[in-house]
Design an enzyme around this catalytic site. Structure first.
Site, PDB file in Angstrom:
ATOM      1  N   GLU A   9      20.821  -9.809 -32.116  1.00 17.89           N
ATOM      2  CA  GLU A   9      19.803  -9.552 -32.560  1.00 17.89           C
ATOM      3  C   GLU A   9      18.957  -9.767 -31.242  1.00 17.89           C
ATOM      4  O   GLU A   9      19.168 -10.257 -30.608  1.00 17.89           O
ATOM      5  CB  GLU A   9      19.252 -10.476 -33.461  1.00 17.89           C
ATOM      6  CG  GLU A   9      20.094 -10.271 -35.079  1.00 17.89           C
ATOM      7  CD  GLU A   9      19.222  -9.144 -35.713  1.00 17.89           C
ATOM      8  OE1 GLU A   9      19.238  -7.865 -35.378  1.00 17.89           O
ATOM      9  OE2 GLU A   9      18.671  -9.394 -36.843  1.00 17.89           O
ATOM     10  N   LYS A  16     -10.312 -19.739 -39.658  1.00 20.00           N
ATOM     11  CA  LYS A  16      -9.673 -18.999 -38.406  1.00 20.00           C
ATOM     12  C   LYS A  16      -8.255 -18.726 -38.652  1.00 20.00           C
ATOM     13  O   LYS A  16      -7.680 -17.561 -38.414  1.00 20.00           O
ATOM     14  CB  LYS A  16     -10.060 -19.773 -37.359  1.00 20.00           C
ATOM     15  CG  LYS A  16      -9.774 -19.014 -35.812  1.00 20.00           C
ATOM     16  CD  LYS A  16     -10.284 -19.794 -34.525  1.00 20.00           C
ATOM     17  CE  LYS A  16     -10.376 -18.770 -33.531  1.00 20.00           C
ATOM     18  NZ  LYS A  16     -10.896 -19.617 -32.413  1.00 20.00           N
ATOM     19  N   ASP A  17      -7.583 -19.595 -39.255  1.00 27.31           N
ATOM     20  CA  ASP A  17      -6.016 -19.583 -39.510  1.00 27.31           C
ATOM     21  C   ASP A  17      -5.853 -18.611 -40.601  1.00 27.31           C
ATOM     22  O   ASP A  17      -4.924 -17.793 -40.680  1.00 27.31           O
ATOM     23  CB  ASP A  17      -5.417 -20.786 -39.746  1.00 27.31           C
ATOM     24  CG  ASP A  17      -5.331 -21.715 -38.538  1.00 27.31           C
ATOM     25  OD1 ASP A  17      -5.001 -21.493 -37.339  1.00 27.31           O
ATOM     26  OD2 ASP A  17      -5.294 -22.885 -38.757  1.00 27.31           O
TER      27      ASP A  17
END
Length: 424
Positions: free
Chosen positions: A291, A247-248
């Protein structure tokens, strides 16, 4: 945490048996991210972002080390050394863009990871230490990212450093001497650039150390899950490998596609054009902005425009900006609801969505010019932000009537559980 039903590492090959006896590294990996680590069976894709954050960290360390081999931390040549990397170093352009966009990707992943923690109350017992270490990682990330933004020595680098270090001057009595001590002078110059470069190189390895503690702390109580119900039996879990490694892996593939799209097609989309102009202390940009991942906190800083009694507005802004993150440390004790998951807390869920909108509004205002309308919106949004954590969350926890919880993870997934307690 080792459940009684966790599989044990049993090497069959003589070499692996010898290695397991002398240096049990394969056993450690097996028990940490392998079949020996049982994980709740109902984790959704929101749980992928912890692994993705680790991938982003390693990406930043690898690209950063290579860039450091060609960068010159000297105010006279720093800007030119970045151009040298872009134009003359083999694949230097890709390394620089990978590092710059990797920072943005890292913050996107971590922000999603944090807000997943907010929604599923991942900060509640017995996982307080995991949460506290996570907030510490976020603070270290912000410090590292700020110092990295200074290194290209463009206009935004220089003036961003001047504005942010100028915040220290708001501290009574010791503020100005502290600012000068940090900069090594009265304004950002060669001494400040050298210091920022050294710390920017060092801090990622400190972050890596705290990440190891974060994962270690996670393995003690085990992972939380979308229901917020603790693991009760073996049927509530599956081995981490192969289920969650697969899944990862899928999540990593999706992340890689999006990341490479930014890297190769929109490498400058998240940068500021003024940072391609060499730093000039005599020319102030029309609009100084950090940023994008700092924008919500920058909006909170700018929301304070008037002194209050004997407290200067600048000092209140600085305190509020840092408090906006420090308040996260107290979430395990501010949210006293016995239910973890937002899926079973209807009132909490509504306020969570309001918080998400509020942070997005703060981000928009932080990236906008310091005009009256944006400052006013920032003031309203900043007020709600602190009310959410300090007032609304404790009140909701005490008055809310949560939905009924499933008896177990298995019941939540399959609709039944052989171990379900009999009805009263």
């Amino acid at each position: 945490m080792s459940f009684p039903w966790a599989k044990h590492y049993k090497p069959s090959h003589p070499l692996m048996q010898w290695l397991d006896e002398k240096l049990p590294l394969p056993r450690f990996v097996y028990n940490a991210v392998g079949a020996g680590y049982p994980v709740p069976r109902n984790l959704n894709y929101m749980w992928n972002f912890g692994v993705l954050a680790g991938v982003c960290l390693m990406l930043q360390i690898v690209t950063g080390v290579v860039l450091a081999m060609h960068y010159a931390a000297n105010s006279g040549v720093a800007f030119d050394s970045v151009e040298h990397i872009m134009r003359d170093v083999n694949w230097g352009w890709m390394l620089r863009y990978a590092h710059a966009n990797g920072a943005s990707a890292f913050f996107v992943v971590v922000y999603i990871h944090i807000f997943r923690g907010f929604f599923y109350s991942s900060y509640k017992p017995p996982r307080e230490m995991i949460w506290l270490l996570g907030v510490t990682i976020f603070l270290l990330m912000m410090a590292t990212a700020f110092m990295g933004y200074v290194l290209p020595w463009g206009q935004m680098s220089f003036w961003g450093a001047k504005v942010i270090t100028g915040l220290f001057s708001a501290i009574p009595v010791v503020g100005t001497p502290l600012q000068q001590w940090l900069l090594g002078g009265f304004a950002p110059d060669n001494a400040a650039l050298n210091r920022f470069f050294s710390l920017h190189f060092l801090l990622p390895f400190v972050i890596l150390g705290v990440v190891i503690l974060h994962i270690w702390a996670l393995h003690i109580p085990g992972s939380s899950n979308p229901t917020g119900v603790e693991v009760k039996t073996e049927s509530d879990t599956v081995p981490f490998h192969p289920y969650y490694t697969a899944k990862d892996g899928f999540g990593l593939g999706v992340f890689a596609i999006l990341y490479c799209t930014m890297l190769f097609f929109l490498p400058n989309a998240l940068g500021h054009p003024d940072n391609y102009i060499q730093a000039n202390p005599l020319s102030t940009p029309a609009h100084i902005v950090p940023e994008w991942y700092f924008w919500p906190f920058y909006a909170i800083l700018r929301a304070f425009t008037a002194d209050f009694l004997f407290i200067p507005a600048k000092l209140m802004g600085v305190l509020a900006m840092f408090s906006a993150i420090l308040v996260w440390f107290f979430l395990p004790w501010l949210d006293t609801s016995p239910v973890r998951s937002g899926h079973y807390r209807p009132l909490f869920r509504k306020f969570f969505y309001l918080l998400v909108i509020d942070v997005l509004v703060l981000g928009f205002c932080g990236g906008s010019p310091a005009e009256t309308k944006y400052v006013l919106i920032s003031q309203i949004a900043a007020t709600y932000y602190f009310l959410h954590f300090l007032v609304i969350l404790p009140i909701v926890a005490s008055i809310e009537k949560p939905a009924p919880l499933p008896f177990s993870i298995t019941q939540a997934v399959l609709g039944k559980d052989d171990q379900t307690a009999p009805a009263a």
